[in-house]
Design an enzyme around this catalytic site. Structure first.
Site, PDB file in Angstrom:
ATOM      1  N   LEU A  12       0.711  -0.560  -0.043  1.00 41.13           N
ATOM      2  CA  LEU A  12       0.244  -0.048   0.111  1.00 41.13           C
ATOM      3  C   LEU A  12       0.955   1.509  -0.125  1.00 41.13           C
ATOM      4  O   LEU A  12       2.266   1.205   0.661  1.00 41.13           O
ATOM      5  CB  LEU A  12      -1.141  -0.179   1.457  1.00 41.13           C
ATOM      6  CG  LEU A  12      -2.186  -0.776   1.289  1.00 41.13           C
ATOM      7  CD1 LEU A  12      -2.770  -0.624   2.511  1.00 41.13           C
ATOM      8  CD2 LEU A  12      -3.135  -1.312   0.337  1.00 41.13           C
ATOM      9  N   ASP A  13       0.946   2.496  -0.737  1.00 43.14           N
ATOM     10  CA  ASP A  13       1.230   3.899  -0.505  1.00 43.14           C
ATOM     11  C   ASP A  13       1.573   3.966   0.679  1.00 43.14           C
ATOM     12  O   ASP A  13      -0.023   3.872   1.473  1.00 43.14           O
ATOM     13  CB  ASP A  13       0.776   4.383  -1.506  1.00 43.14           C
ATOM     14  CG  ASP A  13      -0.983   5.080  -1.582  1.00 43.14           C
ATOM     15  OD1 ASP A  13      -0.588   5.840  -1.138  1.00 43.14           O
ATOM     16  OD2 ASP A  13      -0.723   4.492  -2.611  1.00 43.14           O
ATOM     17  N   ILE A  14       2.111   5.021   0.670  1.00 42.78           N
ATOM     18  CA  ILE A  14       2.128   5.631   1.916  1.00 42.78           C
ATOM     19  C   ILE A  14       0.962   6.306   2.324  1.00 42.78           C
ATOM     20  O   ILE A  14       1.191   6.638   3.686  1.00 42.78           O
ATOM     21  CB  ILE A  14       3.365   6.640   2.356  1.00 42.78           C
ATOM     22  CG1 ILE A  14       4.060   7.561   3.423  1.00 42.78           C
ATOM     23  CG2 ILE A  14       3.329   7.909   0.748  1.00 42.78           C
ATOM     24  CD1 ILE A  14       5.287   7.852   3.602  1.00 42.78           C
TER      25      ILE A  14
END
Length: 329
Positions: A184-186
Site C-alpha cells: 500500500l502506498d504511504i
C-alpha cells in the site's frame, strides 16, 4: 582506521545493509548547514504495534489448532522446486544472488555442478561454495499476521529517507521473516497481510490468480452514471487499460462521497489513478479486504492480529497449498 564491521547472516536475510560512514563535510560546510545528500536519513524510533486481544475460540477449534501445530507434512510428498528458490527459502541468500552463484558454478547437487533450471527434492544433497547446505522445506503451517497499516507508513525494509516502516512496528520472527503480500502506498491505510510463506505470497499477489482487493474510497465529488460505466468497462492509464470489477456507493456528507471498489490487480496507485481519470480526487483510501481475508472489525489502526493455526489452515486450503493431515487432491 577500523574496518567496517561485517553484517550478520540475519541482517543479510532481512535486507539490512551495513551502515555507511558519513563523509566528513568540507571546511565550513557544517557551519553553513550543508547536508550530504548521499547519507541516508536517520531512522525514526517508533513504538511497537499492539496485538489485538481476542476471546479464544471454542474448545473444539482450539483442539484442532493444537493438532495442526504439532503435525508435519510428509516432506517426501513435496514436488521438486527450482534450486535457487529452495536455497533462498533456506536462508542462504536472495533468489537473484543464488542464480548468480549457480551460473558461476558455486553450487553442486549430489556432487555435480548445478545448472540454472535444475530442480531439487528433499532427498538431494546440496553444497554451496564447498559447504553442505541443509535445505528447509515447508513441512508445517506458516505464520500469517494481519496489520492495520496507518497513513504515513511504508511497506519496505530499506528506505533512504528514514520513513517509518510497518516492519519497524511488527514483532520479529525467530527463524524466518515477515513478507508482505502486496503493498500500500504511504498515503493509503488498511489491511496488510504478512506471512512467512513465499508460496502463499505468490498465490495472493501474482496477477495470474486475479485475487480481489476491496477498498473503501472517499472522493471529493460524486460519480455520475457515465463515469461509473467507464470505470467498469476500462480506462486507458499510462501503464495500460485498467478497470474496476464492482463499485457501489456507501454514502457520505457534503462534498465527500464514499464508495466501495473491487479490483483484481495490484498496480501502483491504481485506485487513485482510476478516479483521477474521471476528474475526481481521492481524499482517503482504505483496503478492507484482500482475497478471502477481511480487515477485522475490532482491529484498530496500528494494531496487528496473528491468525491461529485453524485460521491459517483455511487460508492454505483456499490457496490449494498443503495442510498437515490433509490428503492432497
Amino acid at each position: 582506521m577500523k574496518p567496517n564491521k561485517p553484517i550478520t547472516k540475519r541482517q543479510q536475510r532481512d535486507g539490512v545493509a551495513a551502515k555507511p560512514k558519513a563523509a566528513k563535510p568540507r571546511s565550513g560546510a557544517a557551519k553553513e548547514g550543508v547536508k550530504n545528500s548521499s547519507v541516508p536519513a536517520p531512522k525514526v524510533r517508533v513504538a511497537r504495534a499492539k496485538k489485538l486481544v481476542v476471546r479464544g475460540p471454542n474448545q473444539q477449534i482450539q483442539e484442532r489448532a493444537r493438532n495442526l501445530k504439532e503435525k508435519r507434512i510428509d516432506i517426501d510428498s513435496f514436488e521438486p522446486v527450482r534450486l535457487q528458490k529452495a536455497l533462498a527459502a533456506s536462508g542462504v541468500g536472495s533468489r537473484r544472488e543464488m542464480e548468480e552463484w549457480i551460473a558461476q558454478g558455486m553450487v553442486k547437487v549430489n556432487g555435480k555442478v548445478a545448472q540454472l533450471g535444475d530442480k531439487v527434492s528433499p532427498d538431494d544433497q546440496v553444497q554451496v561454495k564447498g559447504q553442505a547446505v541443509k535445505l528447509k522445506w515447508p513441512d508445517r503451517l506458516p505464520r500469517v499476521l494481519l496489520y492495520y497499516k496507518q497513513e504515513g507508513e511504508i511497506v519496505s525494509r530499506d528506505d533512504p529517507q528514514g520513513r517509518v516502516s510497518i516492519f519497524d512496528r511488527l514483532p520479529q520472527t525467530a527463524s524466518s521473516r515477515w513478507v508482505a503480500i502486496g503493498r500500500l502506498d504511504i498515503n493509503t491505510s488498511g489491511l496488510i497481510i504478512l506471512t512467512t510463506s513465499g508460496e502463499l505470497v505468490n498465490r495472493f499477489a501474482h496477477p495470474s490468480f486475479e485475487v480481489e482487493r476491496e477498498y473503501a474510497v472517499r472522493v471529493l465529488g460524486e460519480l455520475v452514471d457515465e463515469q461509473r460505466a467507464l470505470l467498469l468497462d476500462g480506462v486507458q492509464l499510462e501503464d495500460g487499460v485498467a478497470k474496476v470489477e464492482r463499485i457501489w456507493e456507501q454514502g457520505g456528507e457534503g462534498a465527500n462521497k464514499w464508495y466501495n471498489v473491487i479490483i483484481k490487480e495490484g498496480r501502483n496507485r491504481e485506485v487513485r489513478r482510476l478516479f483521477e481519470s474521471q476528474g475526481l480526487t481521492v481524499s482517503r483510501l482504505v483496503r478492507i479486504r484482500f482475497g478471502p481475508v477481511g480487515l477485522p472489525a475490532r482491529l484498530k489502526r496500528g494494531q496487528f492480529y496473528e491468525l491461529n493455526q485453524f485460521e491459517v489452515a483455511n487460508i492454505m486450503r483456499w490457496a490449494d497449498l498443503p495442510v498437515p493431515g490433509d490428503r492432497r487432491r
